[in-house]
Design a protein around this motif. Structure first.
Motif, PDB file in Angstrom:
ATOM      1  N   ALA A  14       0.824  -1.209   0.000  1.00  0.00           N
ATOM      2  CA  ALA A  14       0.000   0.000   0.000  1.00  0.00           C
ATOM      3  C   ALA A  14       0.857   1.257   0.000  1.00  0.00           C
ATOM      4  N   GLY A  15       2.040   1.171  -0.595  1.00  0.00           N
ATOM      5  CA  GLY A  15       2.875   2.348  -0.763  1.00  0.00           C
ATOM      6  C   GLY A  15       2.339   3.209  -1.892  1.00  0.00           C
ATOM      7  N   PRO A  16       3.064   4.255  -2.283  1.00  0.00           N
ATOM      8  CA  PRO A  16       2.547   5.159  -3.316  1.00  0.00           C
ATOM      9  C   PRO A  16       2.242   4.466  -4.638  1.00  0.00           C
ATOM     10  N   VAL A  17       3.090   3.520  -5.040  1.00  0.00           N
ATOM     11  CA  VAL A  17       2.871   2.842  -6.311  1.00  0.00           C
ATOM     12  C   VAL A  17       1.670   1.906  -6.235  1.00  0.00           C
ATOM     13  N   GLY A  18       1.520   1.213  -5.109  1.00  0.00           N
ATOM     14  CA  GLY A  18       0.347   0.357  -4.929  1.00  0.00           C
ATOM     15  C   GLY A  18      -0.940   1.158  -4.928  1.00  0.00           C
ATOM     16  N   LEU A  19      -0.937   2.324  -4.280  1.00  0.00           N
ATOM     17  CA  LEU A  19      -2.132   3.169  -4.248  1.00  0.00           C
ATOM     18  C   LEU A  19      -2.481   3.674  -5.646  1.00  0.00           C
ATOM     19  N   PHE A  20      -1.462   4.050  -6.428  1.00  0.00           N
ATOM     20  CA  PHE A  20      -1.760   4.537  -7.772  1.00  0.00           C
ATOM     21  C   PHE A  20      -2.259   3.401  -8.661  1.00  0.00           C
ATOM     22  N   ALA A  21      -1.824   2.177  -8.378  1.00  0.00           N
ATOM     23  CA  ALA A  21      -2.321   1.028  -9.131  1.00  0.00           C
ATOM     24  C   ALA A  21      -3.826   0.857  -8.914  1.00  0.00           C
ATOM     25  N   VAL A  22      -4.338   1.198  -7.715  1.00  0.00           N
ATOM     26  CA  VAL A  22      -5.781   1.163  -7.478  1.00  0.00           C
ATOM     27  C   VAL A  22      -6.491   2.098  -8.447  1.00  0.00           C
ATOM     28  N   PHE A  23      -5.945   3.301  -8.606  1.00  0.00           N
ATOM     29  CA  PHE A  23      -6.547   4.277  -9.518  1.00  0.00           C
ATOM     30  C   PHE A  23      -6.525   3.768 -10.960  1.00  0.00           C
TER      31      PHE A  23
END
Length: 343
Positions: A14-23
């Motif tokens: 749930a780091g920045p890259v994981g969060l952007f993957a949600v988007f």
């Protein structure tokens, strides 16, 4: 509470890259579950340097790590991701076309694709070998990260370590703490030269006390509330520094954990991927961000953002087989109304 969750994509990290993957997945109508070993989203941005500025995020000349995570959460929110925090993925199995993941909390996640965005893998602090340490850790008297510097206002803080984290937090906390003492075994620090020079200047002005050359030797208190930190030289000379908190910055122990047993092609503890799709050698599993490697890879958050978009587009046919994906820009496609309501 353990749960069985059906979703399109499971994102590990749930780091920045994981969060952007949600988007990115959400923009393609794919639902996500996000799993992280930490108790809060943000990965190392939250755990290690929430108040440090980041200068290479496009359109933000400077943004704190905490603010970046907050904005990424806001960007992902319209797609209603499910967050499973404080647990790690330990098991991967297959049931036909479905991938089944099991977590350390007993959760079962059934999905069609997995995105591993676990940074450098599961990580934890290198702990100093001090008697009674767990009791002081439990109360927060001994810590390995700073989430909010206001928690240290008016406190006596001992900071141990010689790298960037130790120096950066000494400079930051000197303005709020009653006293800051920096402990290091030698005069030379491993931090960036500019900040090391700022620390030296702060010490010369009496804003920070330097305990050099000393090492941590013991803790004094009632087993939960800290009263002092005992220091010692290599010659055995001891001194006590009154303290309410000890911040120990001796780096992180990093490992892939159970992920290393999934049959993924590894390259020096990183996951090898196909650059155009971020696909691994295991069908349905993709890797993005710092944990992924390929020729020309740069360990930058912005490159991880790009990888999130590529992985999402590569996964789309698995979720919607036979459906043509017509690429559209967000400016013409738009996003769910909730995204604008949150701004």
């Amino acid at each position: 509470m353990a749960a069985v969750i059906e979703t399109d994509v499971a994102i590990i990290g749930a780091g920045p890259v994981g969060l952007f993957a949600v988007f990115e997945c959400g923009m393609l109508r794919m639902k996500c579950v996000v799993v992280d070993a930490l108790d809060a989203v943000g990965g190392q941005c939250t755990a290690l340097y929430p108040e440090k500025p980041i200068f290479d995020v496009p359109a933000h000349p400077t943004i704190s790590a905490a603010d970046l995570i907050g904005r990424l959460e806001q960007q992902a929110a319209p797609f209603s991701p499910t967050y499973l925090l404080g647990r790690r993925v330990e098991r991967l199995a297959r049931d036909g076309e479905t991938i089944e993941l099991g977590t350390s909390a007993g959760d079962t996640i059934r999905c069609k694709a997995v995105i591993v965005a676990a940074g450098a893998g599961a990580f934890g602090p290198n702990r100093p070998p001090l008697d009674g340490l767990p009791g002081y850790e439990a109360t927060g008297a001994v810590r390995y990260l700073v989430a909010r510097r206001e928690e240290f206002r008016g406190k006596r803080v001992v900071i141990a370590g010689g790298g960037d984290s130790a120096v950066d937090w000494a400079l930051s906390l000197k303005d709020v703490a009653a006293k800051v003492t920096v402990v290091h075994r030698r005069p030379k620090f491993r931090a960036a030269p500019e900040t090391a020079a700022q620390l030296e200047a702060a010490a010369a002005r009496g804003e920070v006390e330097m305990a050099i050359p000393y090492q941590l030797h013991g803790l004094k208190g009632d087993g939960s509330r800290l009263e002092a930190v005992v220091l010692a030289t290599l010659k055995g000379e001891e001194r006590e520094v009154p303290a309410d908190h000890l911040l120990a910055f001796f780096g992180l122990t990093m490992e892939l954990g159970p992920i290393a047993q999934w049959g993924l092609a590894l390259d020096r503890h990183h996951i090898a991927v196909e650059p155009a799709t971020c696909a691994t050698n295991v069908d349905g599993v993709h890797a993005i961000g710092d944990i992924a490697t390929y020729p020309g890879k740069l360990k930058l958050i912005l490159q991880g953002f790009s990888e999130a978009a590529m992985a999402a587009h590569a996964i789309h046919p698995r979720i919607f087989p036979g459906e043509a994906l017509h690429f559209e820009y967000s400016t013409s496609k738009g996003v769910p109304a909730a995204a604008w309501e949150a701004v």
